[in-house]
Design a protein around this motif. Structure first.
Motif, PDB file in Angstrom:
ATOM      1  N   THR A  16      25.300  -5.437 -23.290  1.00  0.00           N
ATOM      2  CA  THR A  16      24.488  -4.230 -23.086  1.00  0.00           C
ATOM      3  C   THR A  16      24.660  -3.253 -24.241  1.00  0.00           C
ATOM      4  O   THR A  16      23.686  -2.697 -24.763  1.00  0.00           O
ATOM      5  N   ARG A  19      22.711  -4.590 -27.262  1.00  0.00           N
ATOM      6  CA  ARG A  19      21.259  -4.438 -27.167  1.00  0.00           C
ATOM      7  C   ARG A  19      20.830  -2.990 -27.397  1.00  0.00           C
ATOM      8  O   ARG A  19      19.859  -2.714 -28.100  1.00  0.00           O
ATOM      9  N   VAL A  20      21.569  -2.051 -26.801  1.00  0.00           N
ATOM     10  CA  VAL A  20      21.211  -0.638 -26.948  1.00  0.00           C
ATOM     11  C   VAL A  20      21.359  -0.182 -28.396  1.00  0.00           C
ATOM     12  O   VAL A  20      20.496   0.503 -28.953  1.00  0.00           O
ATOM     13  N   GLY A  25      17.342  -3.139 -24.914  1.00  0.00           N
ATOM     14  CA  GLY A  25      18.076  -2.938 -23.668  1.00  0.00           C
ATOM     15  C   GLY A  25      17.324  -2.093 -22.666  1.00  0.00           C
ATOM     16  O   GLY A  25      16.775  -1.056 -23.014  1.00  0.00           O
ATOM     17  N   HIS A  26      17.289  -2.563 -21.396  1.00  0.00           N
ATOM     18  CA  HIS A  26      16.632  -1.834 -20.317  1.00  0.00           C
ATOM     19  C   HIS A  26      17.702  -1.087 -19.525  1.00  0.00           C
ATOM     20  O   HIS A  26      18.225  -1.594 -18.522  1.00  0.00           O
ATOM     21  N   VAL A  27      18.040   0.090 -19.980  1.00  0.00           N
ATOM     22  CA  VAL A  27      19.065   0.895 -19.333  1.00  0.00           C
ATOM     23  C   VAL A  27      18.527   2.311 -19.163  1.00  0.00           C
ATOM     24  O   VAL A  27      17.512   2.693 -19.752  1.00  0.00           O
ATOM     25  N   VAL A  29      18.358   6.452 -19.470  1.00  0.00           N
ATOM     26  CA  VAL A  29      18.532   7.367 -20.598  1.00  0.00           C
ATOM     27  C   VAL A  29      19.984   7.822 -20.686  1.00  0.00           C
ATOM     28  O   VAL A  29      20.558   7.924 -21.777  1.00  0.00           O
ATOM     29  N   THR A  31      22.723   6.207 -19.695  1.00  0.00           N
ATOM     30  CA  THR A  31      23.579   5.128 -20.205  1.00  0.00           C
ATOM     31  C   THR A  31      23.376   4.943 -21.704  1.00  0.00           C
ATOM     32  O   THR A  31      24.346   4.765 -22.463  1.00  0.00           O
ATOM     33  N   ARG A  32      22.131   4.994 -22.139  1.00  0.00           N
ATOM     34  CA  ARG A  32      21.844   4.844 -23.569  1.00  0.00           C
ATOM     35  C   ARG A  32      22.538   5.943 -24.371  1.00  0.00           C
ATOM     36  O   ARG A  32      23.150   5.685 -25.415  1.00  0.00           O
ATOM     37  N   GLN A  33      22.470   7.180 -23.868  1.00  0.00           N
ATOM     38  CA  GLN A  33      23.098   8.295 -24.554  1.00  0.00           C
ATOM     39  C   GLN A  33      24.612   8.120 -24.591  1.00  0.00           C
ATOM     40  O   GLN A  33      25.262   8.397 -25.611  1.00  0.00           O
ATOM     41  N   HIS A  36      25.579   5.565 -27.309  1.00  0.00           N
ATOM     42  CA  HIS A  36      25.459   6.107 -28.669  1.00  0.00           C
ATOM     43  C   HIS A  36      26.535   7.153 -28.950  1.00  0.00           C
ATOM     44  O   HIS A  36      27.078   7.208 -30.067  1.00  0.00           O
TER      45      HIS A  36
END
Length: 342
Positions: A16, A19-20, A25-27, A29, A31-33, A36
């Motif tokens: 995961t 991918r992000v 990646g389908h996560v 906002v 989780t993505r933040q 990063h």
């Protein structure tokens, strides 16, 4: 730090996190933040080779230059490299060295390298390049040169605007009898600059001095010969727009030898703004700058753009700017006067 550390820090699996960080990646906002932010805290630097395998990309762009060391090509290529480096994209430069026979081998090499895109850098616009777009599955951009395929994307300086800038500046300086000394009549650049020059004069109700331009080539010797020809018709003009800075320097030499003062007697404007590359501090020559470095950056931006609309078919013209100097009276000479050309 490794990708595993980023995954642990952000509380997700390694796939995961991968991918992000690679833009997928389908996560959520949140989780993505979180991923990063973890990567930033840990100063994580992705392995470029691993990324290229994961995304099917090489993170490399090929630059195919007609003549990489040419006066025009060098600043364009510098702009391309500067823009691509901001995105961690490597650049491979292949140089035809102004030899058309070298291009097929350069093309085969680029095909073998599986680059993510191609930027073809010309050394002028007079002779179109045979299109290479069909040879690549990746985007192809032309800059400071045109393709013979109207569907290809090309970026050029706006030479019509350049002619208008020169005329408008001289008119603002109070000059109304403006001659034009330029290069070969068949040249696209010559015709575009002349078109803008004539149009700006016409808008002001002024005709070109001497009725027609003086056509020659792009060199200082031609500028000098043209200057001598102009001197035979001294009373018919009070300013000269020169097709490039070399021509302007040749005209200046002829005027200087005849005791004609620049700009007091005759104002001059050139094109290219070569003084910024030479490092000359004198600010002598007023010149239109085609901003070749910026032109290279714009071409690189278009190549990298996710939206294909950034790579529209046909020619996209980029703005020029006029850089004032002493030769048109726009900058005080501080007693220096015209530079001696010896």
């Amino acid at each position: 730090m490794t990708l595993k550390d980023v995954a642990a820090e952000s509380g997700v699996s390694v796939p995961t996190a991968s991918r992000v960080l690679n833009g997928g990646g389908h996560v959520s906002v949140e989780t993505r933040q979180r991923i990063h932010e973890a990567a930033a805290r840990l100063d994580f630097r992705p392995n470029a080779l691993a990324q290229s395998f994961a995304l099917g990309r090489s993170f490399t762009v090929g630059v195919l230059a007609q003549k990489a060391s040419g006066n025009f090509s060098t600043p364009v290529i510098t702009g391309i490299i500067a823009e691509l480096s901001k995105h961690d994209v490597a650049v491979l430069v292949y140089d035809d060295e102004d030899n058309v026979a070298a291009r097929p081998q350069n093309l085969r090499t680029l095909q073998a390298r599986r680059v993510d895109g191609i930027i073809v850098v010309g050394d002028g616009t007079d002779v179109p390049f045979p299109s290479i777009s069909e040879s690549f599955q990746t985007p192809v951009i032309h800059v400071f040169g045109v393709s013979d395929n109207p569907e290809d994307t090309c970026f050029l300086p706006d030479d019509v605007q350049a002619g208008r800038l020169a005329a408008a500046h001289l008119l603002r300086q109070g000059r109304t009898r403006i001659a034009h000394v330029t290069a070969m009549e068949y040249s696209r650049a010559v015709q575009d600059r002349l078109s803008g020059f004539r149009a700006e004069l016409a808008d002001a109700g002024v005709e070109i001095a001497l009725s027609e331009p003086l056509f020659g080539d792009w060199t200082i010797p031609w500028g000098y010969r043209a200057g001598l020809e102009l001197l035979e018709r001294r009373g018919e003009f009070d300013a000269v727009f020169c097709g490039n800075d070399y021509i302007a320097l040749g005209v200046t030499r002829a005027f200087e030898q005849a005791g004609v003062r620049v700009p007091e007697d005759v104002a001059l404007v050139g094109y290219d703004n070569w003084s910024k590359y030479s490092g000359s501090p004198d600010r002598f020559l007023t010149s239109v700058d085609p901003q070749l470095n910026s032109l290279g950056r714009v071409a690189a931006e278009a190549l990298l753009a996710d939206d294909p609309a950034a790579r529209q078919p046909g020619v996209s013209y980029q703005p020029c700017v006029l850089v004032p100097g002493m030769s048109s009276g726009a900058v005080a000479s501080d007693g220096l006067g015209a530079i001696a050309l010896r």
